[in-house]
Scaffold this motif. Sequence first.
Motif, short mmCIF file in Angstrom:
data_model
loop_
_atom_site.label_atom_id
_atom_site.label_comp_id
_atom_site.label_asym_id
_atom_site.label_seq_id
_atom_site.Cartn_x
_atom_site.Cartn_y
_atom_site.Cartn_z
N LEU A 108 0.83 -1.21 0.00
CA LEU A 108 0.00 0.00 0.00
C LEU A 108 0.86 1.26 0.00
CD1 LEU A 108 -2.81 1.32 0.18
CD2 LEU A 108 -2.61 1.12 2.67
N SER A 147 2.37 1.97 -3.35
CA SER A 147 1.44 2.10 -4.47
C SER A 147 0.94 3.54 -4.61
CB SER A 147 0.25 1.16 -4.26
OG SER A 147 -0.65 1.70 -3.30
N ARG A 148 0.14 3.75 -5.65
CA ARG A 148 -0.49 5.07 -5.83
C ARG A 148 -1.56 5.34 -4.78
NH1 ARG A 148 -1.31 5.21 -12.34
NH2 ARG A 148 0.91 5.30 -12.83
N LEU A 149 -1.96 4.31 -4.08
CA LEU A 149 -2.97 4.45 -3.02
C LEU A 149 -2.34 4.77 -1.67
CD1 LEU A 149 -5.22 1.41 -3.99
CD2 LEU A 149 -5.64 3.82 -4.48
N HIS A 150 -1.06 5.11 -1.65
CA HIS A 150 -0.34 5.36 -0.39
C HIS A 150 -1.05 6.37 0.49
CE1 HIS A 150 1.23 9.37 -1.25
NE2 HIS A 150 1.29 8.96 -2.51
N TRP A 151 -1.76 7.31 -0.11
CA TRP A 151 -2.43 8.37 0.65
C TRP A 151 -3.43 7.82 1.66
CZ3 TRP A 151 -7.64 8.40 -0.09
CH2 TRP A 151 -8.12 7.77 -1.25
N LEU A 152 -3.88 6.58 1.48
CA LEU A 152 -4.80 5.97 2.44
C LEU A 152 -4.15 5.73 3.80
CD1 LEU A 152 -6.49 3.35 0.08
CD2 LEU A 152 -7.56 5.41 1.06
N SER A 158 -0.45 6.85 4.40
CA SER A 158 0.87 7.47 4.57
C SER A 158 0.89 8.71 5.46
CB SER A 158 1.50 7.78 3.22
OG SER A 158 0.73 8.71 2.50
N GLY A 175 4.56 8.97 0.00
CA GLY A 175 4.82 8.67 -1.40
C GLY A 175 6.16 9.14 -1.93
#
Length: 115
Positions: A22, A25-30, A32, A91
Amino acid sequence: MAPRLSGFAVLNRGINPLVRWLLLSRLHWLASRRLALITYTGRRSGRRYSIPVGYRMAGLEVTIRVGAPQRKVWWRSLTGTWTPVELIIRGRRRSGHAVATRAGGQAFVRVALER
């Protein structure tokens, strides 16, 4: 006979790869805002390890509180002198130097990030 793993260790072995994926990935904002990926070299093994950790950031300093330090060994590779590490924070790949300290029953890793 292999050593028996605690429930905590079994849970970590299952969840850490998912959290690592996670954070990369581009979904790191969930995740990070509170979780980062630290990469360090083991003091004895010389192997590189990447594990997810909770962190707090203030300027160019990152503080990682090691939960249950008596059950974890990763942070001990960072005791003594400042050790080069890499962090993936929000990210972005960041380099820095880390040192672990223990105060009472708690352990902390301080990371000084490079500009």
